[in-house]
Design a protein around this motif. Structure first.
Motif, PDB file in Angstrom:
ATOM      1  N   ILE A 199       5.538   2.073   5.195  1.00 34.03           N
ATOM      2  CA  ILE A 199       6.269   1.056   4.678  1.00 34.03           C
ATOM      3  C   ILE A 199       7.274   0.600   5.708  1.00 34.03           C
ATOM      4  O   ILE A 199       7.575  -0.667   5.764  1.00 34.03           O
ATOM      5  CB  ILE A 199       7.064   1.700   3.386  1.00 34.03           C
ATOM      6  N   VAL A 200       7.873   1.620   6.631  1.00 37.04           N
ATOM      7  CA  VAL A 200       8.882   0.962   7.553  1.00 37.04           C
ATOM      8  C   VAL A 200       8.173   0.091   8.766  1.00 37.04           C
ATOM      9  O   VAL A 200       8.473  -0.943   8.895  1.00 37.04           O
ATOM     10  CB  VAL A 200       9.412   2.303   8.469  1.00 37.04           C
ATOM     11  N   THR A 201       6.874   0.387   8.930  1.00 33.84           N
ATOM     12  CA  THR A 201       6.138  -0.564   9.629  1.00 33.84           C
ATOM     13  C   THR A 201       5.895  -1.834   9.199  1.00 33.84           C
ATOM     14  O   THR A 201       6.099  -2.692   9.790  1.00 33.84           O
ATOM     15  CB  THR A 201       4.592   0.356  10.066  1.00 33.84           C
ATOM     16  N   GLY A 202       5.517  -1.882   8.008  1.00 44.72           N
ATOM     17  CA  GLY A 202       5.642  -3.114   7.221  1.00 44.72           C
ATOM     18  C   GLY A 202       6.729  -4.009   7.176  1.00 44.72           C
ATOM     19  O   GLY A 202       6.680  -5.212   7.504  1.00 44.72           O
ATOM     20  N   LEU A 203       7.901  -3.543   6.952  1.00 44.76           N
ATOM     21  CA  LEU A 203       9.309  -3.992   7.101  1.00 44.76           C
ATOM     22  C   LEU A 203       9.320  -4.433   8.502  1.00 44.76           C
ATOM     23  O   LEU A 203       9.920  -5.588   8.489  1.00 44.76           O
ATOM     24  CB  LEU A 203      10.141  -3.194   6.583  1.00 44.76           C
ATOM     25  N   VAL A 204       9.204  -3.609   9.208  1.00 47.70           N
ATOM     26  CA  VAL A 204       9.572  -4.287  10.859  1.00 47.70           C
ATOM     27  C   VAL A 204       8.584  -5.295  11.033  1.00 47.70           C
ATOM     28  O   VAL A 204       8.786  -6.448  11.817  1.00 47.70           O
ATOM     29  CB  VAL A 204       9.009  -3.154  11.771  1.00 47.70           C
ATOM     30  N   VAL A 205       6.996  -5.364  10.732  1.00 48.33           N
ATOM     31  CA  VAL A 205       6.075  -6.662  10.840  1.00 48.33           C
ATOM     32  C   VAL A 205       6.596  -7.656  10.063  1.00 48.33           C
ATOM     33  O   VAL A 205       6.979  -8.806  10.787  1.00 48.33           O
ATOM     34  CB  VAL A 205       4.812  -6.182  10.580  1.00 48.33           C
ATOM     35  N   LEU A 206       7.275  -7.463   9.076  1.00 50.55           N
ATOM     36  CA  LEU A 206       7.802  -8.746   8.302  1.00 50.55           C
ATOM     37  C   LEU A 206       9.130  -9.266   8.911  1.00 50.55           C
ATOM     38  O   LEU A 206       9.398 -10.458   8.980  1.00 50.55           O
ATOM     39  CB  LEU A 206       7.964  -8.225   6.591  1.00 50.55           C
ATOM     40  N   ALA A 207      10.044  -8.419   9.321  1.00 52.95           N
ATOM     41  CA  ALA A 207      11.034  -8.944  10.377  1.00 52.95           C
ATOM     42  C   ALA A 207      10.445  -9.569  11.497  1.00 52.95           C
ATOM     43  O   ALA A 207      11.174 -10.532  11.599  1.00 52.95           O
ATOM     44  CB  ALA A 207      11.790  -7.661  10.698  1.00 52.95           C
ATOM     45  N   ASP A 241       1.884  12.148  -2.589  1.00 47.81           N
ATOM     46  CA  ASP A 241       2.981  12.930  -2.671  1.00 47.81           C
ATOM     47  C   ASP A 241       4.163  12.239  -1.671  1.00 47.81           C
ATOM     48  O   ASP A 241       4.796  13.209  -1.183  1.00 47.81           O
ATOM     49  CB  ASP A 241       2.780  14.364  -2.469  1.00 47.81           C
ATOM     50  N   TRP A 242       4.086  11.166  -1.446  1.00 49.64           N
ATOM     51  CA  TRP A 242       4.969  10.460  -0.535  1.00 49.64           C
ATOM     52  C   TRP A 242       5.170  11.075   0.988  1.00 49.64           C
ATOM     53  O   TRP A 242       6.281  11.278   1.537  1.00 49.64           O
ATOM     54  CB  TRP A 242       6.184  10.404  -1.133  1.00 49.64           C
ATOM     55  N   GLY A 243       4.018  11.910   1.399  1.00 44.73           N
ATOM     56  CA  GLY A 243       3.732  12.673   2.749  1.00 44.73           C
ATOM     57  C   GLY A 243       2.879  11.974   3.405  1.00 44.73           C
ATOM     58  O   GLY A 243       2.870  10.686   3.606  1.00 44.73           O
ATOM     59  N   THR A 244       1.893  12.652   4.102  1.00 45.47           N
ATOM     60  CA  THR A 244       1.076  12.262   5.094  1.00 45.47           C
ATOM     61  C   THR A 244      -0.191  11.637   4.544  1.00 45.47           C
ATOM     62  O   THR A 244      -0.922  12.264   3.429  1.00 45.47           O
ATOM     63  CB  THR A 244       0.582  13.746   6.043  1.00 45.47           C
ATOM     64  N   ILE A 245      -0.821  10.797   5.100  1.00 40.60           N
ATOM     65  CA  ILE A 245      -1.892   9.921   4.574  1.00 40.60           C
ATOM     66  C   ILE A 245      -3.139  10.545   5.322  1.00 40.60           C
ATOM     67  O   ILE A 245      -3.813  11.188   4.834  1.00 40.60           O
ATOM     68  CB  ILE A 245      -1.702   8.530   4.522  1.00 40.60           C
ATOM     69  N   VAL A 246      -2.961  10.308   6.775  1.00 38.99           N
ATOM     70  CA  VAL A 246      -4.057  11.087   7.605  1.00 38.99           C
ATOM     71  C   VAL A 246      -3.390  11.129   8.920  1.00 38.99           C
ATOM     72  O   VAL A 246      -2.726  10.243   9.458  1.00 38.99           O
ATOM     73  CB  VAL A 246      -5.254   9.964   7.542  1.00 38.99           C
ATOM     74  N   GLY A 247      -3.571  12.276   9.761  1.00 38.04           N
ATOM     75  CA  GLY A 247      -2.950  12.494  10.952  1.00 38.04           C
ATOM     76  C   GLY A 247      -1.358  12.317  11.000  1.00 38.04           C
ATOM     77  O   GLY A 247      -0.915  12.639   9.875  1.00 38.04           O
ATOM     78  N   PHE A 252       0.843  -1.298   0.213  1.00 36.56           N
ATOM     79  CA  PHE A 252       0.061   0.132  -0.069  1.00 36.56           C
ATOM     80  C   PHE A 252       0.873   1.375   0.018  1.00 36.56           C
ATOM     81  O   PHE A 252       0.556   2.347  -0.962  1.00 36.56           O
ATOM     82  CB  PHE A 252      -0.873  -0.162   1.235  1.00 36.56           C
ATOM     83  N   GLY A 253       2.000   1.273   0.678  1.00 35.12           N
ATOM     84  CA  GLY A 253       3.064   2.370   0.868  1.00 35.12           C
ATOM     85  C   GLY A 253       3.504   2.793  -0.595  1.00 35.12           C
ATOM     86  O   GLY A 253       3.508   3.738  -0.785  1.00 35.12           O
ATOM     87  N   ILE A 254       4.110   1.582  -1.129  1.00 34.62           N
ATOM     88  CA  ILE A 254       4.685   1.773  -2.267  1.00 34.62           C
ATOM     89  C   ILE A 254       3.639   2.196  -3.456  1.00 34.62           C
ATOM     90  O   ILE A 254       4.062   3.134  -4.171  1.00 34.62           O
ATOM     91  CB  ILE A 254       5.484   0.564  -2.963  1.00 34.62           C
ATOM     92  N   GLN A 255       2.665   1.699  -3.577  1.00 37.37           N
ATOM     93  CA  GLN A 255       1.797   1.655  -4.445  1.00 37.37           C
ATOM     94  C   GLN A 255       0.917   3.111  -4.470  1.00 37.37           C
ATOM     95  O   GLN A 255       0.688   3.965  -5.533  1.00 37.37           O
ATOM     96  CB  GLN A 255       0.650   0.774  -4.790  1.00 37.37           C
ATOM     97  N   GLU A 256       0.641   3.642  -3.499  1.00 37.94           N
ATOM     98  CA  GLU A 256      -0.071   4.861  -3.080  1.00 37.94           C
ATOM     99  C   GLU A 256       0.752   5.947  -2.869  1.00 37.94           C
ATOM    100  O   GLU A 256       0.340   7.157  -2.518  1.00 37.94           O
ATOM    101  CB  GLU A 256      -1.142   4.611  -1.931  1.00 37.94           C
TER     102      GLU A 256
END
Length: 504
Positions: A234-242, A220-226, A211-215
């Motif tokens: 993306i970082v959270t996803g990588l941490v969860v995968l680790a 604009d590679w900035g804030t989604i909400v709040g 979701f992070g990469i595609q969206e």
């Protein structure tokens, strides 16, 4: 032993459904412009039609391989075929983009139930000295299906509408079900525990990264909400995968990802390689489809015909390559195929201009088909050669999962890259508003920038094949021929739980 007297009819029955689910990985690429126009959506949303399928396909693969071991590959394959076929009907009946995306995710789950069973059956009913030929057929289906998808999609979109790229699966699904029911043998099962925590962690991690990469470009590679940002996701996803990998290492029951399988050097190599191939194959057709239909004004059928040399050359050569790889080290076959594929796509990228002759664009298409014919069978044969029967389901699930993870990342990355290159080449121009397939190309002042953006996007696929070639060249180990049913010297030793299960 699980060897049967007539394994080939069983394999042919399985590859009918296998062909269908792989066609659906790329068939939508040629239909995407028409879907975008008909459902009044944008580029990012329409690419989710592919990404949702690939996510639904990739995430369950680790556990669906185990399901085949536990309940029998034939039963799980048939169950997945039913899910896939009904979801295909739902896709065709979808009247708006969110419903289509949801249906594609369910379709992916059906594909995930089916795919590991094909490789597991090959590993369990063919002796090692025939697996190269069997994997040649499997590789031919994998390669040709991926390339035939855009061609079939173009013909169906032009003649019947985009909905028929999904409706066509219904009669094929029925034929595949009857063939598998009659021809595929019931194989012995092995007891397994199921790591549901691993499934949840891998699903959440993959979704956040994709979701992070595609969206990313959308926000604009900035804030989604709040406080939530694209990079934070993306970082959270990588941490969860680790965390998922760590959990697999410490899981004392039966891990979803048997890390011991990666002690086999060729199995580990093949998984790295096939993930890069999945990325490249998914990133390849979409820029070409948009170039042909939007920049050049071709209809979907005309655009599809530009892919014919790939499918014909790959289809003719893949079975021969499979047999050839039984006689020589598959490393060199794969290396040649990967290198040719990278060169062909680099040629494509250099040629994408609004005035290049169409015959010139057929040349890299043919070379790409030649390259692809030497990729799938050698990699698959190398991955499964040393796996003992009790680990066949888990091993094939891991291998197929890594390919689909690469495909998911390729789908997300190509969406972001296409949006970025279009913004750079055509600042202030709404290139996505162009309506494809109407027989009229873009205006000259827009067509050159659009074509350049699509050519630049293709370099993602070039990089995938090129890096894969380097991995194979540097790290592949000469194959080890083993007796039927016996793991080779590099094969991972089954742990006590798997040994007990196999003996039971």
């Amino acid at each position: 032993m699980n060897r049967i007297a007539r394994p080939w009819p069983a394999l042919w029955a399985l590859v009918i459904g296998f062909f269908m689910i792989l066609v659906d990985t790329t068939i939508v690429s040629i239909a995407n412009p028409s879907i975008m126009a008909d459902l009044h959506t944008d580029l990012t949303s329409v690419i989710w039609v592919t990404s949702a399928y690939l996510l639904g396909y990739a995430v369950p693969l680790l556990i669906t391989g185990r399901l085949g071991d536990r309940f029998g590959p034939k039963r799980v394959y048939l169950a997945g075929l039913v899910v896939f076929t009904l979801a295909s009907l739902w896709c065709g009946l979808s009247g708006e983009i969110s419903m289509l995306i949801a249906a594609r995710a369910v379709q992916g789950v059906g594909a995930a139930l089916m795919t590991p069973q094909t490789m597991a059956v090959i590993a369990r009913i063919f002796p090692p000295n025939q697996r190269g030929a069997a994997m040649g057929l499997w590789g031919s289906v994998a390669g040709v299906a991926t390339l035939v998808g855009p061609i079939l999609g173009g013909l169906l979109v032009d003649s019947l509408g985009w909905q028929w790229v999904f409706f066509v699966n219904v009669p094929v699904g029925v034929v595949a079900f009857v063939a598998a029911w009659r021809l595929v043998p019931d194989l012995e099962t092995h007891a397994h525990r199921f790591d549901w925590l691993g499934v949840v962690l891998s699903a959440i991690g993959m979704f956040l990264v994709v979701f992070g990469i595609q969206e990313g470009e959308t926000y604009d590679w900035g804030t989604i909400v709040g406080p939530i940002t694209v990079w934070g996701l993306i970082v959270t996803g990588l941490v969860v995968l680790a965390g998922f990998v760590v959990w697999q290492a410490f899981n004392r029951a039966e891990p979803l990802l048997p890390l011991g399988l990666f002690r086999d050097r060729n199995f580990a190599l093949s998984n790295v390689a096939i993930s890069l191939v999945g990325l490249a194959m998914t990133a390849m057709p979409l820029p070409l489809a948009y170039y042909f239909q939007v920049a050049r004004g071709l209809t979907p059928t005309q655009a599809a015909l530009m892919f014919v040399p790939m499918a014909v050359v790959s289809g003719l050569l893949s079975p021969l390559v499979g047999r050839f790889s039984d006689r020589i080290d598959a490393k060199w076959v794969a290396l040649a195929g990967l290198s040719l594929s990278a060169l062909a796509l680099a040629g494509y990228a250099a040629l994408l201009h609004p005035d290049v002759a169409y015959w010139a664009l057929l040349l890299p298409s043919a070379v790409l088909g030649l390259g692809i014919s030497g990729v799938f069978a050698p990699l698959a044969s190398t991955a499964t050669r040393n796996l003992p029967p009790a680990r066949a389901g888990a091993g094939s699930g891991v291998y197929t999962m890594t390919r689909q993870v690469g495909s998911v990342l390729g789908s997300a990355a190509i969406a972001a890259l296409m949006s970025f290159t279009l913004a750079v080449q055509l600042p202030g121009v709404d290139a996505e508003a162009a309506r494809p397939g109407a027989g009229a190309a873009l205006p000259a002042e827009v067509a050159e920038g659009f074509s350049t953006a699509m050519g630049q996007s293709l370099w993602l696929a070039v990089a995938g094949f090129a890096v894969c070639a380097v991995v194979v060249a540097c790290f592949a180990k000469a194959r080890v021929t083993v007796a039927w049913g016996a793991p080779g010297p590099d094969a991972p030793a089954a742990d006590a739980r798997s040994t007990s299960a196999a003996e039971a």
